[in-house]
Design a protein around this motif. Sequence first.
Motif, PDB file in Angstrom:
ATOM      1  N   ASP A   1       8.003  40.583 -53.883  1.00  0.00           N
ATOM      2  CA  ASP A   1       8.725  40.257 -52.655  1.00  0.00           C
ATOM      3  C   ASP A   1       9.175  41.524 -51.921  1.00  0.00           C
ATOM      4  O   ASP A   1      10.297  41.626 -51.436  1.00  0.00           O
ATOM      5  CB  ASP A   1       9.919  39.344 -52.941  1.00  0.00           C
TER       6      ASP A   1
ATOM      7  N   ASP B   1       1.676  43.347 -52.882  1.00  0.00           N
ATOM      8  CA  ASP B   1       3.001  42.734 -52.873  1.00  0.00           C
ATOM      9  C   ASP B   1       2.844  41.267 -53.238  1.00  0.00           C
ATOM     10  O   ASP B   1       2.336  40.473 -52.446  1.00  0.00           O
ATOM     11  CB  ASP B   1       3.633  42.877 -51.482  1.00  0.00           C
TER      12      ASP B   1
ATOM     13  N   ASN C   1       4.271  37.940 -53.374  1.00  0.00           N
ATOM     14  CA  ASN C   1       5.372  37.273 -52.706  1.00  0.00           C
ATOM     15  C   ASN C   1       5.394  35.821 -53.175  1.00  0.00           C
ATOM     16  O   ASN C   1       4.416  35.102 -53.004  1.00  0.00           O
ATOM     17  CB  ASN C   1       5.155  37.367 -51.187  1.00  0.00           C
TER      18      ASN C   1
END
Length: 180
Positions: free
Chosen positions: A7, A48, A50
């Motif tokens: 995140d 990333d 998420n």
Amino acid sequence: NGFVLMDGMKMSKSMGNILPLRKAISEYGADVIRFSVVAGAELASDTDFNQSVAAGVKSRLEQLVKLVDEAAGSKEKKDHSRLEKWIDSRLNRHILNGSKMYSELAMRELALEIFYDVFADLQWYLKRAKHPNLKEFFKKWALLICPIMPHFAEEFYHNLGGSGFATYARLPEIDENSID
């Protein structure tokens, strides 16, 4: 050899934002995790992961499972309406673009093209189609998405009458004449 961010932040025990792989797979599924990591960044940068993206992908896949099941149970019609030509054109354009992105290893762009853009096209089509005609569409799409989501692709491909393993099949052929 980079890091996987969680995140947008570095994943670390001290920050308390570690998501063990086994827990992530049990919560989201292996294909959703694989897709989320691939879609998180290009190969040269840190990805990333998420969780909201993973939840969104999982939700879209659940909708796609229902659509594939409906398509598998329907009879394929040779419909040449403008709407059918449009969805066929869009799919072939995604296959063309996706093939180039696979060869260039542009994985983030590829994920956006063959998943999110295809999903948006399907939503547009389904709002207008009285009798959706998607069996061949999904069979081709399953082969296109297979390197990133092999488990779902295999299920889709076999539910739609594909023979052999989708994993060993080539990417779908591009019908450049249908791109309009």
